[in-house]
Write an enzyme that holds these catalytic residues in place. Structure first.
Site, PDB file in Angstrom:
ATOM      1  N   ASN A 209      84.802 125.473  76.254  1.00 32.26           N
ATOM      2  CA  ASN A 209      85.412 125.138  74.965  1.00 32.26           C
ATOM      3  C   ASN A 209      85.486 126.402  74.124  1.00 32.26           C
ATOM      4  O   ASN A 209      85.000 127.451  74.533  1.00 32.26           O
ATOM      5  CB  ASN A 209      84.612 124.026  74.264  1.00 32.26           C
ATOM      6  N   ASP A 278      79.972 117.758  77.370  1.00 34.80           N
ATOM      7  CA  ASP A 278      79.434 116.406  77.589  1.00 34.80           C
ATOM      8  C   ASP A 278      79.498 116.031  79.069  1.00 34.80           C
ATOM      9  O   ASP A 278      78.672 115.277  79.561  1.00 34.80           O
ATOM     10  CB  ASP A 278      80.225 115.391  76.763  1.00 34.80           C
ATOM     11  N   LYS A 288      87.365 128.224  96.602  1.00 34.61           N
ATOM     12  CA  LYS A 288      88.421 128.106  95.602  1.00 34.61           C
ATOM     13  C   LYS A 288      89.386 127.003  96.029  1.00 34.61           C
ATOM     14  O   LYS A 288      89.848 126.982  97.175  1.00 34.61           O
ATOM     15  CB  LYS A 288      89.145 129.449  95.491  1.00 34.61           C
ATOM     16  N   PRO A 305      73.167 116.177  80.670  1.00 34.77           N
ATOM     17  CA  PRO A 305      72.049 115.689  79.859  1.00 34.77           C
ATOM     18  C   PRO A 305      72.292 116.045  78.385  1.00 34.77           C
ATOM     19  O   PRO A 305      72.877 117.099  78.098  1.00 34.77           O
ATOM     20  CB  PRO A 305      70.852 116.465  80.400  1.00 34.77           C
ATOM     21  N   ILE A 307      70.745 117.565  75.577  1.00 30.96           N
ATOM     22  CA  ILE A 307      69.563 118.419  75.404  1.00 30.96           C
ATOM     23  C   ILE A 307      68.843 118.082  74.104  1.00 30.96           C
ATOM     24  O   ILE A 307      67.624 117.901  74.071  1.00 30.96           O
ATOM     25  CB  ILE A 307      69.977 119.915  75.421  1.00 30.96           C
ATOM     26  N   PHE A 323      73.916 119.880  65.256  1.00 29.83           N
ATOM     27  CA  PHE A 323      75.193 120.253  64.651  1.00 29.83           C
ATOM     28  C   PHE A 323      76.235 119.243  65.099  1.00 29.83           C
ATOM     29  O   PHE A 323      76.179 118.764  66.237  1.00 29.83           O
ATOM     30  CB  PHE A 323      75.614 121.659  65.100  1.00 29.83           C
ATOM     31  N   LYS A 341      70.706 110.390  67.589  1.00 29.25           N
ATOM     32  CA  LYS A 341      69.935 111.438  68.277  1.00 29.25           C
ATOM     33  C   LYS A 341      68.467 111.409  67.860  1.00 29.25           C
ATOM     34  O   LYS A 341      67.650 112.125  68.444  1.00 29.25           O
ATOM     35  CB  LYS A 341      70.518 112.818  67.955  1.00 29.25           C
TER      36      LYS A 341
HETATM   37  O1  C5P Z   1      77.027 114.214  70.562  1.00 25.20           O
HETATM   38  P1  C5P Z   1      77.527 115.533  70.159  1.00 25.20           P
HETATM   39  O2  C5P Z   1      77.877 116.403  71.323  1.00 25.20           O
HETATM   40  O3  C5P Z   1      78.627 115.522  69.140  1.00 25.20           O
HETATM   41  O4  C5P Z   1      76.266 116.199  69.421  1.00 25.20           O
HETATM   42  C1  C5P Z   1      76.285 117.493  68.973  1.00 25.20           C
HETATM   43  C2  C5P Z   1      74.864 118.008  68.893  1.00 25.20           C
HETATM   44  O5  C5P Z   1      74.139 117.691  70.082  1.00 25.20           O
HETATM   45  C3  C5P Z   1      74.817 119.512  68.801  1.00 25.20           C
HETATM   46  O6  C5P Z   1      73.662 119.858  68.073  1.00 25.20           O
HETATM   47  C4  C5P Z   1      74.713 119.928  70.263  1.00 25.20           C
HETATM   48  O7  C5P Z   1      74.120 121.200  70.383  1.00 25.20           O
HETATM   49  C5  C5P Z   1      73.850 118.834  70.843  1.00 25.20           C
HETATM   50  N1  C5P Z   1      74.151 118.506  72.251  1.00 25.20           N
HETATM   51  C6  C5P Z   1      73.224 118.764  73.231  1.00 25.20           C
HETATM   52  N2  C5P Z   1      73.486 118.436  74.537  1.00 25.20           N
HETATM   53  C7  C5P Z   1      74.631 117.839  74.875  1.00 25.20           C
HETATM   54  C8  C5P Z   1      75.589 117.562  73.895  1.00 25.20           C
HETATM   55  C9  C5P Z   1      75.324 117.911  72.592  1.00 25.20           C
HETATM   56  O8  C5P Z   1      72.147 119.315  72.928  1.00 25.20           O
HETATM   57  N3  C5P Z   1      74.853 117.524  76.144  1.00 25.20           N
END
Ligand code: C5P
Length: 399
Positions: A209, A278, A288, A305, A307, A323, A341
């Site tokens: 991204n 995600d 390839k 996962p 995190i 964030f 969360k």
């Molecule tokens: O659910 P969303 O992706 O919008 O949440 C954003 C927050 O969750 C951010 O703080 C991002 O760093 C964290 N995050 C994470 N692991 C993921 C997805 C998002 O730690 N797989």
């Protein structure tokens, strides 16, 4: 105006890098500092006092016996009211003098008679820097509590290449700004994630991204400035680690998860700024992928996962900050995300405004509601975020 009200004595010694001191004086003045300049005799061979006088709007001092100081106590008077002395460039000779406590001219006398911190930005030929004597002096200075900024490696005016270049003026201004920040997080460990992740499709293709990492790096810097020991787990970005911040570089969300788990021990704050993918391709191809004759292709994806949610769910979880970059319904999504969360604080911004930009407009959401931080540079926003974390931590600890 990050240095508003700060009184700095800028000392110049003899070296080609003296020309960079003009830019440094300008940068310090621009940041709001009151800059008084003292130069050694050799420094005046490289750059004139007039230049520095014009840039700082103040008289420049070069002589221990200057008649302008009424009681002939120039070596004390000129540094008494200062908050910091910077010597840039600091020559090998000057380092040796400070290490030994010699005071045979105005600048070395001011340095010896100081009551405030001293920062030296060494600049010299690579062989002079690497000589046993200079290395010994650098160690003595560090042990005496003198801050050494640099030198950096690179091309030198003498035509050689190596360690000995003076840090760039902007780097020195940044160090000075950081040094003056309050240190409420001293003795604490803060873990920050930043940047995008890359999920492999095959050996040469990835899904990623457009996160630049700028916000996460600003948060890491702000936490460091606040005195924390900071570990930055970073996805692939083109940024230098902030001064004093330890960095672990990762590519995928799975690697980021592993690095977070490995560094969580003893952490009081976890700030999850990374734009973590995600989903990832369920099976990355070992070879390839060939397009062949097909006109379309399917990629099966599986969930990565979460995190942040994992860290927040741990028994001895640190104070967690998430964030949220949203493209619409910022407030509603942010409130929901904070609850989902299980985190005390969430920083929300509009993805289209935040991604890649140098500025941001964050709104913080906590159990008391929304707190808009206004619009401004990411570092400024990061400092406000860290200040908010500090105040929430304090309240939590009082309970
Ligand atoms: O659910 P969303 O992706 O919008 O949440 C954003 C927050 O969750 C951010 O703080 C991002 O760093 C964290 N995050 C994470 N692991 C993921 C997805 C998002 O730690 N797989």
């Amino acid at each position: 105006m990050t240095l508003k009200g700060k009184k700095i004595l800028l000392g110049l010694t003899g070296g080609v890098a003296a020309y960079k001191a003009a830019e440094l004086a300008r940068g310090l003045v621009k940041a709001g500092a009151d800059v008084r300049v003292a130069m050694t005799k050799s420094a005046t061979k490289f750059i004139t006092p007039t230049t520095l006088q014009a840039l700082t709007g103040q008289e420049v001092w070069t002589d221990l016996w200057d008649k302008r100081v009424p009681d002939a106590m120039g070596h004390i008077e000129l540094s008494r009211d200062r908050d910091l002395i910077i010597v840039a460039p600091a020559s090998a000779n000057f380092m040796a003098k400070v290490a030994q406590g010699l005071a045979d001219d105005l600048l070395s006398s001011l340095v010896l008679a100081r009551r405030c911190p001293l920062l030296l930005a060494p600049a010299m030929n690579v062989e002079m820097w690497q000589s046993a004597a200079t290395q010994r002096n650098a160690k003595t200075l560090a042990a005496d509590g003198v801050l050494l900024a640099g030198p950096a490696a690179g091309d030198q005016a003498c035509g050689e290449t190596g360690m000995g270049r003076m840090l760039e003026p902007g780097q020195i201004v940044a160090l000075v700004e950081s040094g003056f920040q309050p240190k409420p997080l001293a003795g604490r460990k803060v873990l920050v994630t930043a940047g995008p992740t890359e999920e492999a499709i095959d050996p040469v293709r990835v899904i990623t991204n457009s996160s630049s990492g700028k916000m996460g790096y600003a948060v890491a810097r702000a936490a460091r400035e606040a005195g924390a020991s900071v570990m930055l787990v970073s996805g692939p970005v083109a940024l230098a680690a902030p001064e004093g911040v330890k960095r672990v570089s990762v590519r995928s969300a799975a690697q980021m998860f592993d690095a977070v788990k490995a560094n969580l021990n003893g952490c009081s704050v976890f700030i999850s700024v990374a734009a973590v993918a995600d989903f990832r391709p369920k099976q990355a191809s070992k070879q390839k992928i060939k397009k062949g004759e097909r006109q379309s292709m399917m990629l099966e994806m599986e969930r990565n996962p979460d995190i942040l949610a994992w860290v927040a769910a741990q028994k001895k979880a640190p104070f967690c900050v998430g964030f949220a970059a949203e493209s619409e319904n910022l407030a509603r999504n942010a409130k929901e995300k904070r609850k989902k969360k299980g985190i005390p604080l969430l920083a929300a911004n509009l993805a289209q405004e935040a991604l890649g930009s140098d500025d941001n407009a964050i709104t913080l959401y906590d159990d008391r509601g929304a707190h808009a931080l206004g619009r401004g540079p990411k570092l400024e926003q990061a400092r406000k975020l860290v200040a908010h974390v500090v105040s929430m931590l304090k309240k939590q600890e009082k309970r």
